[in-house]
Design a protein around this motif. Structure first.
Motif, mmCIF file in Angstrom:
data_model
loop_
_atom_site.group_PDB
_atom_site.id
_atom_site.type_symbol
_atom_site.label_atom_id
_atom_site.label_comp_id
_atom_site.label_asym_id
_atom_site.label_seq_id
_atom_site.Cartn_x
_atom_site.Cartn_y
_atom_site.Cartn_z
ATOM 1 N N ASP A 174 -26.826 -38.728 -86.432
ATOM 2 C CA ASP A 174 -25.457 -38.388 -86.803
ATOM 3 C C ASP A 174 -25.467 -37.703 -88.158
ATOM 4 N N SER A 175 -24.535 -36.766 -88.309
ATOM 5 C CA SER A 175 -24.497 -36.031 -89.569
ATOM 6 C C SER A 175 -24.308 -36.969 -90.751
ATOM 7 N N GLU A 176 -23.452 -37.946 -90.571
ATOM 8 C CA GLU A 176 -23.185 -38.825 -91.696
ATOM 9 C C GLU A 176 -24.445 -39.578 -92.126
ATOM 10 N N SER A 177 -25.230 -40.003 -91.147
ATOM 11 C CA SER A 177 -26.427 -40.745 -91.552
ATOM 12 C C SER A 177 -27.440 -39.813 -92.195
ATOM 13 N N TRP A 178 -27.434 -38.547 -91.781
ATOM 14 C CA TRP A 178 -28.290 -37.581 -92.481
ATOM 15 C C TRP A 178 -27.863 -37.453 -93.940
ATOM 16 N N PHE A 179 -26.584 -37.262 -94.163
ATOM 17 C CA PHE A 179 -26.125 -37.020 -95.536
ATOM 18 C C PHE A 179 -26.279 -38.249 -96.423
ATOM 19 N N HIS A 180 -26.126 -39.401 -95.814
ATOM 20 C CA HIS A 180 -26.205 -40.609 -96.624
ATOM 21 C C HIS A 180 -27.640 -41.092 -96.806
ATOM 22 N N SER A 181 -28.488 -40.685 -95.874
ATOM 23 C CA SER A 181 -29.878 -41.115 -95.984
ATOM 24 C C SER A 181 -30.550 -40.298 -97.064
ATOM 25 N N HIS A 182 -31.249 -40.964 -97.882
ATOM 26 C CA HIS A 182 -32.088 -40.225 -98.809
ATOM 27 C C HIS A 182 -33.052 -41.218 -99.376
ATOM 28 N N GLU A 206 -22.301 -37.693 -109.729
ATOM 29 C CA GLU A 206 -23.282 -36.614 -109.772
ATOM 30 C C GLU A 206 -24.527 -37.050 -110.523
ATOM 31 N N SER A 207 -24.318 -37.758 -111.612
ATOM 32 C CA SER A 207 -25.493 -38.174 -112.375
ATOM 33 C C SER A 207 -26.265 -39.252 -111.621
ATOM 34 N N ALA A 208 -25.619 -39.852 -110.623
ATOM 35 C CA ALA A 208 -26.331 -40.819 -109.788
ATOM 36 C C ALA A 208 -26.919 -40.135 -108.556
ATOM 37 N N GLY A 209 -26.800 -38.799 -108.504
ATOM 38 C CA GLY A 209 -27.395 -38.075 -107.388
ATOM 39 C C GLY A 209 -26.522 -37.976 -106.156
ATOM 40 N N ILE A 210 -25.209 -38.125 -106.354
ATOM 41 C CA ILE A 210 -24.286 -38.021 -105.225
ATOM 42 C C ILE A 210 -23.382 -36.809 -105.427
ATOM 43 N N ALA A 211 -23.374 -35.914 -104.443
ATOM 44 C CA ALA A 211 -22.506 -34.746 -104.528
ATOM 45 C C ALA A 211 -21.301 -34.947 -103.624
ATOM 46 N N LEU A 212 -20.150 -34.516 -104.099
ATOM 47 C CA LEU A 212 -18.922 -34.651 -103.317
ATOM 48 C C LEU A 212 -18.475 -33.294 -102.802
#
Length: 453
Positions: free
Chosen positions: A389-397, A434-440
RNA sequence: GGCCAGGUGGCGGAGUGGCUACGCAGCGGCCUGCAAAGCCGUGAACACCGGUUCGAAUCCGGUCCUGGCCUCCA
């Protein structure tokens, strides 16, 4: 659109026709389990996985065999070095191999035979070769007599005189011909060994593939694969043994070999100190990213492994997963496969061309074509991509530091601030994430987040 | 030394005779509270020298260069 494959035996791209209609046997040389798999080991696993998926779509009965070499001098050395038993080395590294290949999206082969489980078959084949006059015993060894096989050297296009002229190793005195190779060798007490008509010993490197492919796929099968370095001597020797043991029946009909990987332009080798294990790469990249980076170059070409290639792959996956956001991961139906992707893969696994077609689908999907999005999902899955699923791709890292509940709460708080037109607060939260590595990403009334960097 | 692959725009990478992919990066614009993504537009290549052809990145010959194998190696 029929499949064609570049055949090392003919040096041409040949239309693929299975020996038995609707039935395909494929044997790929698997790992020697003495250490973690490096990306060079991963390339054939991924390349032949794509071929396997393609074959399964087009033929009813496909049998994919990939062996595990669990008896080898490198394993003996590794066991000594680590002060570990041989069984422990092979169990540990083959488990790691399975885990790593699964991360890269490679399906399990149908059969994964282990050399140590097939000693009787190897011994039988060796005895058979002796009886036929194609092999001889000398000082506890059994050697294959190259001179008895007229076609020796055909696959790798070399002749014996040249090979002997260029030989850089001492020829063992008990060999009748310098090019003769070992089928069986004696073991000392501290080396693994099996009882045989020639005393306690262990098999040479090549015989396992001949014996096991014969058991699971028969005397002649369709596709034999592996890395280019195996053409000589490994595959040449396998072909010779098998043909002699089987009354001249050829071992394989299509020989498919993948090219090598270099690291930043340099050969990957222990001596250079630049061997990249898959495990190590998985610490900083998702398996699917590695897989796409690998398929971005045609399998027969050399592949230079660089960070920028990985970044490119990651970016493409972001774009594609975004485009198929509204399409279920398991939508797959053959009706939705894009003809351009199909045609590219059938043309000797032209994965770069297939990727181009995927980019075109992504563009159409972005332009609002829902059918293109479905096609993108299903066609990419032919290459083993876009399976989640796209969401799991984006959230997985890798290296996650924030938990998702907290991220969601922050996204909500930011949206509340935006609604109140408190943009300073909204931007503050954006900056913190962003500084935690999360882009919105704000789009169509919803805010998506994904891992970046 | 022998054998086998290659040398394509800033980078990656398809393409075996004509229509000069594609992705990333760049530049200009649209959109956006900001941003990102996306969209539109745009510049840019076929190692070198000959030859064949109306026409060659693509075929032929030669030169130079790179990688692999010839020994364990995916």
């Amino acid at each position: 659109m029929g499949l064609s494959l570049y055949n090392t035996a003919t040096h041409t791209k040949d239309p693929f026709e299975p020996l038995v209609p609707d039935t395909v046997g494929m044997y790929v040389c698997g790992p020697t389990v003495y250490d973690l798999a490096h990306i060079g080991n991963a390339r054939p696993a991924v390349v032949f996985d794509v071929l396997y998926r393609l074959l399964k779509r087009q033929y009813k009965n496909v049998t994919y065999v990939r062996n595990i070499t669990d008896v080898d001098d490198k394993i003996i050395d590794a066991a000594k070095r680590n002060d570990e038993t041989i069984e422990s080395v092979t169990a540990r590294t083959s488990k790691a191999y399975h885990e790593d290949m699964a991360e890269l999206g490679a399906m399990q082969p149908d059969i994964e035979p282990r050399a140590t489980a097939h000693l009787p078959q190897m011994i039988e084949m060796i005895q058979n070769l002796i009886d036929l006059g194609n092999a001889y015993e000398a000082e506890g060894h059994v050697l294959f007599a190259v001179a008895e096989f007229a076609d020796y050297g055909k696959l790798s296009r070399r002749n014996r005189d040249e090979m002997l002229a260029g030989a850089r190793v001492e020829v063992a005195p008990y060999k009748r011909d310098g090019a003769d190779f070992v089928l069986w060798k004696p073991s000392t007490d501290d080396q693994p060994g099996w009882e045989s008509p020639w005393g306690r010993g262990r098999p040479g490197w090549h015989i396992e593939c001949s014996a096991m492919s014969n058991q699971y796929l028969g005397k002649t099968f369709d596709i034999h694969g592996g890395g280019q370095d195996l053409i000589f001597p490994h595959h040449e020797n396998e072909a010779a043994q098998s043909a002699c043991a089987h009354d001249g029946a050829p071992l394989a009909r299509y020989w498919v070999h993948n090219g090598f990987i270099t690291i930043d332009g340099e050969k990957m080798a222990k001596s250079v100190g630049n061997v990249r294990s898959v495990r190590q790469l998985l610490e900083s990249h998702r398996g699917e990213t590695i897989r796409l980076a690998m398929l971005g170059t045609h399998y027969r070409k050399g592949l230079d492994w660089t960070d920028s290639a990985l970044k490119l792959a990651d970016k493409a996956l972001d774009k594609w997963y975004e485009a198929v956001k509204d399409v279920d991961a398991d939508t797959g139906s053959a009706d939705h496969i894009d003809p351009a992707v199909d045609a590219a893969l059938n043309d000797d696994l032209n994965t770069p061309q297939a990727i181009t077609a995927l980019h075109a689908l992504a563009s159409d999907a972005w332009a609002g074509n829902a059918e293109a999005a479905v096609k993108l999902r299903t066609s990419a899955q032919l290459l083993g991509l876009l399976g989640q699923d796209s969401e799991s791709w984006f959230h997985s890292h890798v290296g996650v530091t924030l938990d998702e509940t907290k991220i969601d709460a922050m996204v909500e708080a930011r949206n509340a601030a935006r609604a109140a037109r408190d943009f300073a607060e909204a931007d503050r939260i954006r900056g913190e994430l962003e500084s935690a590595g999360i882009a919105l990403e704000d789009s169509a009334g919803k805010t998506y987040w994904k891992r970046s960097g």
